[in-house]
Write an enzyme that holds these catalytic residues in place. Structure first.
Site, PDB file in Angstrom:
ATOM      1  N   ARG A  35       3.678  19.760   6.101  1.00 53.95           N
ATOM      2  CA  ARG A  35       4.688  18.808   6.576  1.00 53.95           C
ATOM      3  C   ARG A  35       5.845  19.451   7.364  1.00 53.95           C
ATOM      4  O   ARG A  35       6.229  18.925   8.403  1.00 53.95           O
ATOM      5  CB  ARG A  35       5.250  17.982   5.411  1.00 53.95           C
ATOM      6  CG  ARG A  35       4.167  17.199   4.647  1.00 53.95           C
ATOM      7  CD  ARG A  35       4.741  16.141   3.722  1.00 53.95           C
ATOM      8  NE  ARG A  35       5.320  15.062   4.467  1.00 53.95           N
ATOM      9  CZ  ARG A  35       6.608  14.872   4.632  1.00 53.95           C
ATOM     10  NH1 ARG A  35       7.486  15.674   4.048  1.00 53.95           N
ATOM     11  NH2 ARG A  35       7.061  13.879   5.366  1.00 53.95           N
TER      12      ARG A  35
ATOM     13  N   GLY B 211       2.155   4.981  -0.688  1.00 50.67           N
ATOM     14  CA  GLY B 211       1.643   6.297  -1.066  1.00 50.67           C
ATOM     15  C   GLY B 211       2.827   7.151  -1.471  1.00 50.67           C
ATOM     16  O   GLY B 211       3.083   7.422  -2.639  1.00 50.67           O
ATOM     17  N   ARG B 212       3.626   7.501  -0.453  1.00 52.23           N
ATOM     18  CA  ARG B 212       4.756   8.410  -0.648  1.00 52.23           C
ATOM     19  C   ARG B 212       5.713   7.955  -1.756  1.00 52.23           C
ATOM     20  O   ARG B 212       6.116   8.756  -2.594  1.00 52.23           O
ATOM     21  CB  ARG B 212       5.527   8.497   0.676  1.00 52.23           C
ATOM     22  CG  ARG B 212       6.621   9.531   0.681  1.00 52.23           C
ATOM     23  CD  ARG B 212       7.473   9.424   1.937  1.00 52.23           C
ATOM     24  NE  ARG B 212       6.717   9.257   3.139  1.00 52.23           N
ATOM     25  CZ  ARG B 212       6.261  10.252   3.900  1.00 52.23           C
ATOM     26  NH1 ARG B 212       6.500  11.494   3.559  1.00 52.23           N
ATOM     27  NH2 ARG B 212       5.584   9.983   5.000  1.00 52.23           N
TER      28      ARG B 212
ATOM     29  N   CYS C 119      -0.121  33.148  10.364  1.00 44.87           N
ATOM     30  CA  CYS C 119       0.159  33.951  11.547  1.00 44.87           C
ATOM     31  C   CYS C 119       0.574  33.086  12.730  1.00 44.87           C
ATOM     32  O   CYS C 119      -0.099  33.086  13.765  1.00 44.87           O
ATOM     33  CB  CYS C 119      -1.109  34.707  11.881  1.00 44.87           C
ATOM     34  SG  CYS C 119      -0.818  36.425  12.087  1.00 44.87           S
ATOM     35  N   GLU C 120       1.630  32.302  12.561  1.00 41.36           N
ATOM     36  CA  GLU C 120       2.120  31.470  13.659  1.00 41.36           C
ATOM     37  C   GLU C 120       3.629  31.321  13.518  1.00 41.36           C
ATOM     38  O   GLU C 120       4.148  31.162  12.401  1.00 41.36           O
ATOM     39  CB  GLU C 120       1.490  30.065  13.610  1.00 41.36           C
ATOM     40  CG  GLU C 120      -0.004  30.080  13.817  1.00 41.36           C
ATOM     41  CD  GLU C 120      -0.532  28.794  14.452  1.00 41.36           C
ATOM     42  OE1 GLU C 120       0.232  28.107  15.157  1.00 41.36           O
ATOM     43  OE2 GLU C 120      -1.712  28.512  14.230  1.00 41.36           O
TER      44      GLU C 120
ATOM     45  N   TYR D 107       1.105  13.853   0.758  1.00 41.29           N
ATOM     46  CA  TYR D 107       0.701  14.569   1.972  1.00 41.29           C
ATOM     47  C   TYR D 107       0.964  16.079   1.848  1.00 41.29           C
ATOM     48  O   TYR D 107       1.329  16.733   2.816  1.00 41.29           O
ATOM     49  CB  TYR D 107       1.389  13.967   3.210  1.00 41.29           C
ATOM     50  CG  TYR D 107       1.249  12.459   3.241  1.00 41.29           C
ATOM     51  CD1 TYR D 107       0.012  11.880   3.509  1.00 41.29           C
ATOM     52  CD2 TYR D 107       2.323  11.613   2.928  1.00 41.29           C
ATOM     53  CE1 TYR D 107      -0.146  10.495   3.481  1.00 41.29           C
ATOM     54  CE2 TYR D 107       2.170  10.233   2.899  1.00 41.29           C
ATOM     55  CZ  TYR D 107       0.940   9.681   3.180  1.00 41.29           C
ATOM     56  OH  TYR D 107       0.784   8.323   3.142  1.00 41.29           O
TER      57      TYR D 107
ATOM     58  N   TYR E  95       5.956  17.903  11.089  1.00 44.14           N
ATOM     59  CA  TYR E  95       6.961  16.859  11.360  1.00 44.14           C
ATOM     60  C   TYR E  95       8.384  17.380  11.246  1.00 44.14           C
ATOM     61  O   TYR E  95       9.316  16.584  11.167  1.00 44.14           O
ATOM     62  CB  TYR E  95       6.822  15.694  10.360  1.00 44.14           C
ATOM     63  CG  TYR E  95       5.411  15.306  10.016  1.00 44.14           C
ATOM     64  CD1 TYR E  95       4.616  14.647  10.946  1.00 44.14           C
ATOM     65  CD2 TYR E  95       4.872  15.593   8.766  1.00 44.14           C
ATOM     66  CE1 TYR E  95       3.316  14.297  10.635  1.00 44.14           C
ATOM     67  CE2 TYR E  95       3.581  15.243   8.447  1.00 44.14           C
ATOM     68  CZ  TYR E  95       2.803  14.600   9.387  1.00 44.14           C
ATOM     69  OH  TYR E  95       1.517  14.251   9.071  1.00 44.14           O
TER      70      TYR E  95
ATOM     71  N   GLU F 285       0.828  -1.221   0.000  1.00 43.74           N
ATOM     72  CA  GLU F 285       0.000   0.000   0.000  1.00 43.74           C
ATOM     73  C   GLU F 285       0.853   1.259   0.000  1.00 43.74           C
ATOM     74  O   GLU F 285       0.761   2.074   0.918  1.00 43.74           O
ATOM     75  CB  GLU F 285      -0.862   0.032   1.263  1.00 43.74           C
ATOM     76  CG  GLU F 285      -1.783  -1.124   1.442  1.00 43.74           C
ATOM     77  CD  GLU F 285      -2.494  -1.058   2.796  1.00 43.74           C
ATOM     78  OE1 GLU F 285      -2.102  -0.267   3.683  1.00 43.74           O
ATOM     79  OE2 GLU F 285      -3.447  -1.817   2.966  1.00 43.74           O
TER      80      GLU F 285
END
Ligand code: LLP
Length: 434
Positions: A328, A291-292, A359-360, A388, A332, A289
């Site tokens: 991302r 994805g990446r 704004c963070e 992602y 992470y 399976e």
């Protein structure tokens, strides 16, 4: 070619090209932020994985992990390549059916599935990969209370191994929320076998994501195969398939090791071959399976520089994307290579930090990178953003989500509209008496 990325190049104007398309021209026409995916690169990656796994004497099926990138055009590419689907929600089941995938090609894995999702999957004939004993009991109840056809099932097993990846990307640890603990597997299968509405078809694991050490697959697969042998010996069950999950890592930065698909296959099949011989198993079908591995490096995110800010401590390059566009790095601390797309041939001149427009303080897309001198109006490409990326974009700070295009051999097509202010307010209800 940028690093090992053969689908990226620099043209005679010094512009970054992807799939033969000039990113500067593309961004000029389509605006930014813009996700740009190279269709041919996806095909190449699929081919690598497919040939590495299907040359081992087993029937192999690639179930593309929809959560990595759910653009319908990309799902269609995978369908045309012959891939099935690993899905985790009713929405993803519907997406798979919408593009014309057959229910038999879909595996529904997810934790905390709702009763509605379980019923929907059973009615459609989609295989349900059960995540807990409690879910098994709920599924049994749903099947007996409703006049539904039999449910096809497998169990997601938690093999309790460390995949040596970012803690947020580990899913098969002893303490993870996912799957049935490997020590409870026999009890789970025994209980499923007793129910006349359930057909047991397989076993599943997914130990994490961005895994760059193939040996951890061997360790986990060995736990899984012990269960497969036990099921045969004690319950007389010969499973139709073994699903080894996804998680195959890619090289995001120079310090990452490039791992060929065959290295993952070698680690997995050594253990499977041994168990098949030792326990006299019928050769199961093998599912993976990914994805990446399939989509990450197919895509660049183009974002425009609007602000250059020098503080006594750092030089910030401010762009028109943030963690609302690419989550991302903030989630992470993930690394994405940065290229100044309109001067991709220039050498590094200074160390800068690419700051997002949310704004963070945590909204930094790339820390302390050596890049050519950057001015406002320059175009930045963040590489390897096909997995992602767009799927995790949000409307935080009331900004519309970006557009996406697909390129192939020098041509491009639009595959996702840029959202507008109307999209931002479309779900809002302003009571008339306010
Ligand atoms: N199968 C299952 C059951 C999964 O949960 C996942 C990913 C996959 C397959 C595909 O894993 P892959 O081959 O893509 O590693 N948002 C994070 C990644 C989360 C992965 C979630 N599960 C990131 O941006 O790195």
């Amino acid at each position: 070619m940028i690093g090992h990325r053969t689908h990226l190049s620099v043209n005679e104007k010094g512009h970054l090209e992807i799939g033969g398309v000039d990113t500067v021209v593309l961004a000029g026409e389509m605006g930014t932020p813009l996700y740009v995916t190279d269709e041919d690169r996806i095909r190449t990656r699929y081919g690598e994985l497919h040939s590495a796994f299907s040359s081992r004497g087993y029937g192999v099926k690639i179930k593309y992990a929809y959560k990595a990138n759910t653009s319908l055009a990309i799902l269609k590419i995978f369908q045309n390549l012959g891939a099935g689907a690993d899905v985790l929600s009713e929405g993803e089941i519907r997406a798979a059916l919408h593009i014309g995938l057959k229910p038999e090609e879909i595996i529904f894995t997810g934790n905390n599935k709702t009763d509605e999702e379980l019923l929907f999957a059973v009615q459609k004939g989609v295989l349900i990969n059960i995540d807990s004993i409690h879910e098994l009991e709920r599924l049994k109840r749903i099947c007996s209370a409703r006049d539904v056809r039999r449910a096809r099932v497998s169990f997601r097993i938690n093999p309790a191994v460390s995949p040596k990846t970012h803690p947020y990307l580990a899913t098969g640890l002893r303490g993870s929320k996912f799957g049935v603990n490997h020590k409870k597997a026999l009890a789970a299968y025994t209980s499923a076998k007793e129910d006349q509405n359930l057909t047991i078809e397989g076993i599943h694991m997914h130990i994490g994501s961005q895994i760059l050490d193939p040996t951890v697959y061997a360790e986990a697969t060995s736990r899984l195969m012990d269960i497969v042998c036990e099921l045969k010996k004690k319950l007389g069950i010969d499973l139709r398939f073994i699903d080894l999950g996804g998680g195959f890592g890619i090289k995001y930065q120079e310090s990452d090791r490039y791992i060929a698909a065959s290295e993952f296959a070698d680690a997995l099949f050594a253990v499977i071959d041994d168990a098949v011989a030792r326990c006299s198993l019928k050769r199961p079908e093998i599912f993976i399976e990914p994805g990446r591995f399939l989509v990450a490096d197919s895509t660049v995110l183009l974002t425009r520089v609007n602000t250059v800010k020098e503080t006594p401590f750092k030089k910030f390059i401010g762009v028109d994307s943030g963690f609302n566009t690419l989550a991302r790095p903030a989630f992470y601390n993930a690394y994405h290579e940065v290229v100044v797309a309109n001067r991709a041939g220039d050498g590094a001149k200074e160390v800068v930090t690419i700051a997002g427009n949310v704004c963070e303080s945590g909204d930094i897309l790339a820390h302390d990178r050596s890049l050519p001198k950057i001015v406002d109006g320059d175009l930045i490409a963040l590489l390897d953003t096909g997995a992602y990326g767009l799927v995790m974009a949000s409307q935080y700070n009331f900004r519309p989500r970006p557009a996406a295009v697909l390129v192939s051999a020098g041509r491009w097509i639009h595959i996702r509209k840029r959202e507008t202010f109307d999209d931002l307010i479309s779900g809002e209800i302003l009571p008339p008496d306010m």
